[in-house]
Design a protein around this motif. Sequence first.
Motif, short mmCIF file in Angstrom:
data_model
loop_
_atom_site.label_atom_id
_atom_site.label_comp_id
_atom_site.label_asym_id
_atom_site.label_seq_id
_atom_site.Cartn_x
_atom_site.Cartn_y
_atom_site.Cartn_z
N GLY A 283 -64.78 -29.49 84.11
CA GLY A 283 -64.71 -28.35 85.12
C GLY A 283 -63.59 -28.40 86.10
O GLY A 283 -62.93 -27.52 86.47
N TYR A 284 -63.21 -29.51 86.55
CA TYR A 284 -62.47 -29.66 87.75
C TYR A 284 -60.99 -29.62 87.14
O TYR A 284 -60.08 -29.10 87.59
N LEU A 285 -60.78 -30.29 85.88
CA LEU A 285 -59.44 -30.07 85.44
C LEU A 285 -59.08 -28.64 85.12
O LEU A 285 -58.05 -28.33 85.06
N VAL A 286 -59.94 -27.95 84.23
CA VAL A 286 -59.67 -26.57 84.03
C VAL A 286 -59.47 -25.79 85.17
O VAL A 286 -58.71 -25.00 85.11
N THR A 287 -60.55 -25.75 86.26
CA THR A 287 -60.59 -24.84 87.31
C THR A 287 -59.73 -25.32 88.54
O THR A 287 -59.02 -24.68 89.38
N GLY A 288 -59.67 -26.92 88.79
CA GLY A 288 -58.79 -27.22 89.83
C GLY A 288 -59.71 -27.31 91.22
O GLY A 288 -59.30 -27.81 92.29
N ARG A 289 -60.95 -26.87 90.93
CA ARG A 289 -61.87 -26.72 91.96
C ARG A 289 -62.64 -28.06 92.06
O ARG A 289 -63.48 -28.60 91.43
N SER A 290 -62.42 -28.52 93.36
CA SER A 290 -63.13 -30.19 93.77
C SER A 290 -64.53 -29.91 93.60
O SER A 290 -65.43 -31.01 93.56
N GLU A 291 -65.25 -28.89 93.80
CA GLU A 291 -66.79 -28.92 93.78
C GLU A 291 -67.29 -29.15 92.32
O GLU A 291 -68.46 -29.76 92.19
N TYR A 292 -66.66 -28.96 91.46
CA TYR A 292 -66.72 -29.36 89.87
C TYR A 292 -66.72 -30.93 89.88
O TYR A 292 -67.45 -31.40 88.73
N LEU A 293 -66.47 -31.58 91.13
CA LEU A 293 -66.49 -33.14 90.76
C LEU A 293 -67.78 -33.57 91.40
O LEU A 293 -68.10 -34.76 91.49
N ASP A 294 -68.65 -32.90 91.99
CA ASP A 294 -69.84 -33.41 92.64
C ASP A 294 -70.78 -33.93 91.77
O ASP A 294 -71.23 -34.97 92.12
N PRO A 295 -70.87 -33.56 90.47
CA PRO A 295 -71.81 -34.27 89.53
C PRO A 295 -71.18 -35.61 89.08
O PRO A 295 -71.94 -36.30 88.95
N TYR A 296 -69.86 -35.64 89.11
CA TYR A 296 -69.08 -36.87 88.65
C TYR A 296 -69.63 -37.79 89.67
O TYR A 296 -69.91 -38.99 89.49
N PHE A 297 -69.43 -37.40 91.05
CA PHE A 297 -69.37 -38.41 92.29
C PHE A 297 -70.84 -38.85 92.23
O PHE A 297 -71.24 -39.84 92.87
#
Length: 167
Positions: A75-89
Amino acid sequence: MKKKLMASPRFDKWIRGQFIGPLAIALALLMLVVSEFGHQQLRSNTAEREASVKAQLTVGAMRRSLLFMESGTRGYLVTGRSEYLDPYFKQVPFLEATLKTAEALSQEKRETKPVLVALVEMTKRKQFEMKEMIRLFQSGDRIGAMVLLETDAGLQMMTVISDMVDQ
């Protein structure tokens, strides 16, 4: 005439007492041994079942963490939006703890050790791949991150991980 040899009642009582007492003690001891053996088997089976359930829960949690992390990364790579990294972190510390548990389980359970060791290794590789994609993207190498995303390596790793979890 032949005289019948009859045992006296006292003699019969004495003979029965001589055999029945020790026989009763031997039977009681035998029952005790059989009972203890059964108890030991039950404890052993319970411990094996608990270890198996723990292993199943651990590898299931590992796969679930990876799926959340992969979804967030994509999701982060496709959109560039950092909130997509929340589940990752959010999943990183959980995955690390799960990996430690799996490594400990691999030391306890000899029959599943090869699969658990391989699963831990493959999971670490998958985690590194996701971390590398995020690093590339954040450092400005968006093309490099997308190329890494579009390779079949990530899909192959997740397929192998899923197969190992099923084992």
